[in-house]
Design an enzyme around this catalytic site. Structure first.
Site, PDB file in Angstrom:
ATOM      1  N   GLU A   3       0.807  -1.227   0.000  1.00  0.00           N
ATOM      2  CA  GLU A   3       0.000   0.000   0.000  1.00  0.00           C
ATOM      3  C   GLU A   3       0.845   1.284   0.000  1.00  0.00           C
ATOM      4  O   GLU A   3       0.608   2.183   0.799  1.00  0.00           O
ATOM      5  CB  GLU A   3      -0.923   0.008   1.232  1.00  0.00           C
ATOM      6  CG  GLU A   3      -1.906  -1.143   1.232  1.00  0.00           C
ATOM      7  CD  GLU A   3      -2.804  -1.152   2.447  1.00  0.00           C
ATOM      8  OE1 GLU A   3      -3.968  -1.525   2.307  1.00  0.00           O
ATOM      9  OE2 GLU A   3      -2.343  -0.814   3.568  1.00  0.00           O
TER      10      GLU A   3
HETATM   11  C1  ACM Z   1      -1.976  -5.205   4.603  1.00  0.00           C
HETATM   12  O1  ACM Z   1      -3.020  -5.663   5.106  1.00  0.00           O
HETATM   13  N1  ACM Z   1      -1.875  -3.909   4.323  1.00  0.00           N
HETATM   14  C2  ACM Z   1      -0.852  -6.053   4.325  1.00  0.00           C
END
Ligand code: ACM
Length: 530
Positions: A305
């Site tokens: 992310e």
């Molecule tokens: C995640 O749940 N951002 C790895």
């Protein structure tokens, strides 16, 4: 029945009766600490008045006899995947209960420990009349873990020890600590004291922050090692670096904030791979964290992310970070987004964004465009990783993210407030059975064989967790289900059989003082009191 279900159980006639003077005889001095720990754990799991009398090394007949040996173990199917400690260890074991004694054996101390763990569960389930049987067992996957978010809520060492105890009871052998994120930094970097001084103070909302000192981490590593659990550290970068910005604002790029439909703004930070100061920082962090986790052969580099960064910058960061890990003699594990950086075949790719969740989330009108774009790219991560020959660590959100709300009502109406509050509402709620009715190979797109899998790792993220009780409410009873998938060769799992085995775990949790979600899917065995 014990959890995870063993490879083979052959029932006999009659039972062994445990008596207050039942002895433990140990076949080798190396096994003495294991027998002592076993005695302590049985005392914590049950109310049984027995204190096993340790005869030390010797050959006394009767009682519990614990030895090295590999008799009958060749029939156990082979283990797949890799171990977090980088070793190759035979975890297979045998347990034989006959009317005049119990034998536990394995080729290694760890195998013997797994066998003693099964015996702990047999005693907790059956009390002092243990049915005669012969169990031969060994794991399906070598890496069996839990990823634990200690950032969004800081969990003190005592809570981490409780989680290690839960892992060990279900033969999980990895506790992955998610040590850094936007809201906090949880360990010391000796030449960067600002990380603790400014980065560790907070958590989500107004929850208290905190960090683990080197001494606390040394003690946690020792505690985990005694229970054959490896602690694996994660430093999450180049995204999720809000806590770095609190200590070193000049190191992070503050990306344009993203407006949310409810009027809030999401602010992202990232580390720029073109900035040489970033790499000095990353090397300092790696040089500090690696010695504080001496048993881990891996460093988890996050990689997830990195919203707002260009794909090129993200890939350049991951490639260099992975090189720095390898230069330090460690191996790389990262969330699935690292596959976009042409990783090395030996790097582990942790698969989390599964297609079912991508589809469900992408269809919702309120989901912001940047997230839809991210989810679209995520569809290609696993095929890329497999093409490069990387093994997958399976953490699919659908089955293994324990921060999903519990779907079934609790059998205890007093738990309904917690059920309504705990768990991320972004995910559809899940039942316990949802965590059982799947298989790490057949339910992972593109995977056709155990050989493509490094292991199975559940994850508990703590945005909605305000206390230790909330944490345990998400961990139990889901954790044994993850262990069933990671350890047991028996697949698919028969839900009614598993649910009956799960019901019999409740007295142990009660004796231990562990909170658990009393799902109405299970007829909990609350009467038993030994
Ligand atoms: C995640 O749940 N951002 C790895």
């Amino acid at each position: 029945m014990t959890i995870p279900s063993p490879t083979s159980v052959t029932l006999g006639e009659g039972a062994f009766t445990l008596a207050p003077d039942t002895s433990i005889t140990i076949g080798s001095p190396e096994l003495v600490p294991l027998a002592a720990l076993f005695t302590t754990e049985v005392g914590l799991d049950t109310n049984l008045p027995h204190v096993f009398s340790a005869d030390g090394t010797g050959t006394a007949a009767g009682g519990v006899r614990v030895t090295f040996g590999s008799e009958g173990l060749n029939g156990v199917p082979g283990v797949a995947g890799v171990r977090a400690d980088g070793a190759s260890v035979d975890e297979r074991y045998g347990v034989e209960v006959s009317a005049d004694g119990i034998r536990v054996w394995g080729a290694t101390a760890e195998g013997v420990y797994r066998g003693l763990t099964t015996l702990r569960q047999l005693i907790a389930v059956h009390g002092d009349e243990i049915p005669c049987q012969r169990i031969i067992d060994g794991p399906r996957f070598a890496w069996r873990g839990l990823s634990f978010d200690v950032v969004r809520t800081f969990h003190p060492p005592e809570t981490v020890r409780r989680v290690i105890d839960m892992c060990a009871l279900y033969k999980l052998n990895v506790l992955h600590l998610h040590l850094t994120d936007d809201q906090g930094w949880r360990f010391e970097v000796h030449n960067r004291p600002e990380l603790v001084k400014f980065g560790s103070l907070g958590a989500v909302a107004d929850r208290p922050g905190g960090h683990y000192t080197p001494l606390e981490l040394a003690e946690l590593n020792r505690y985990a090692e005694e229970r054959f659990v490896t602690l694996v550290p994660e430093i999450d970068f180049p995204g999720h670096t809000g806590a770095v910005s609190l200590a070193f604002p000049e190191l992070t790029s503050e990306l344009p904030s993203i407006p949310l439909p409810n009027g809030d703004k999401l602010q992202f930070h990232s580390l720029d791979p073109a900035d040489p100061e970033v790499w000095t920082f990353v090397e300092d962090v790696m040089d500090a964290v690696i010695p504080q986790f001496p048993r881990s052969a891996y460093l988890h580099i996050g990689g997830d992310e990195a919203w707002g960064m260009s794909d090129e910058a993200h890939a350049a960061f991951v490639r260099r970070a992975a090189e720095l890990v390898r230069e330090r003699g460690k191996q790389v594990v990262g969330w699935q987004e690292i596959a976009r950086a042409d990783v090395d075949p030996a790097d582990l790719t942790q698969y989390w964004l599964d297609v079912q969740d991508i589809d469900a989330i992408s269809e919702r009108p309120e989901v912001p465009a940047f997230l839809i774009e991210h989810l679209g790219k995520a569809r290609h991560d696993v095929p890329k990783a497999l093409e490069r020959g990387c093994k997958l660590l399976i953490s699919a959100t659908t089955y293994l993210y324990f921060d999903r709300p519990h779907a079934a009502p609790s059998a205890d109406p007093a738990q309904e407030e917690t059920r309504a509050r705990v768990g991320l509402r972004a995910y559809p709620p899940a039942t316990l059975q949802d965590g059982i009715d799947w298989d790490p190979v057949t339910n992972t797109p593109g995977v056709t064989s155990d050989d493509q899998v490094a292991g199975v790792e559940a994850a508990v993220w703590c945005e909605t967790v305000t206390s230790r009780d909330d944490l345990e409410f998400l961990l139990l009873p889901r954790l044994p289900g993850a262990a069933e998938k990671a350890w047991s060769h028996t697949t698919p799992t028969d839900w009614p059989v598993y649910a009956a085995a799960l019901a019999a775990q409740a007295p142990t949790w009660r004796h231990r003082g562990w909170t658990w979600f009393q799902s109405s899917e299970v007829a909990w065995d609350v009467q038993k009191d030994w």
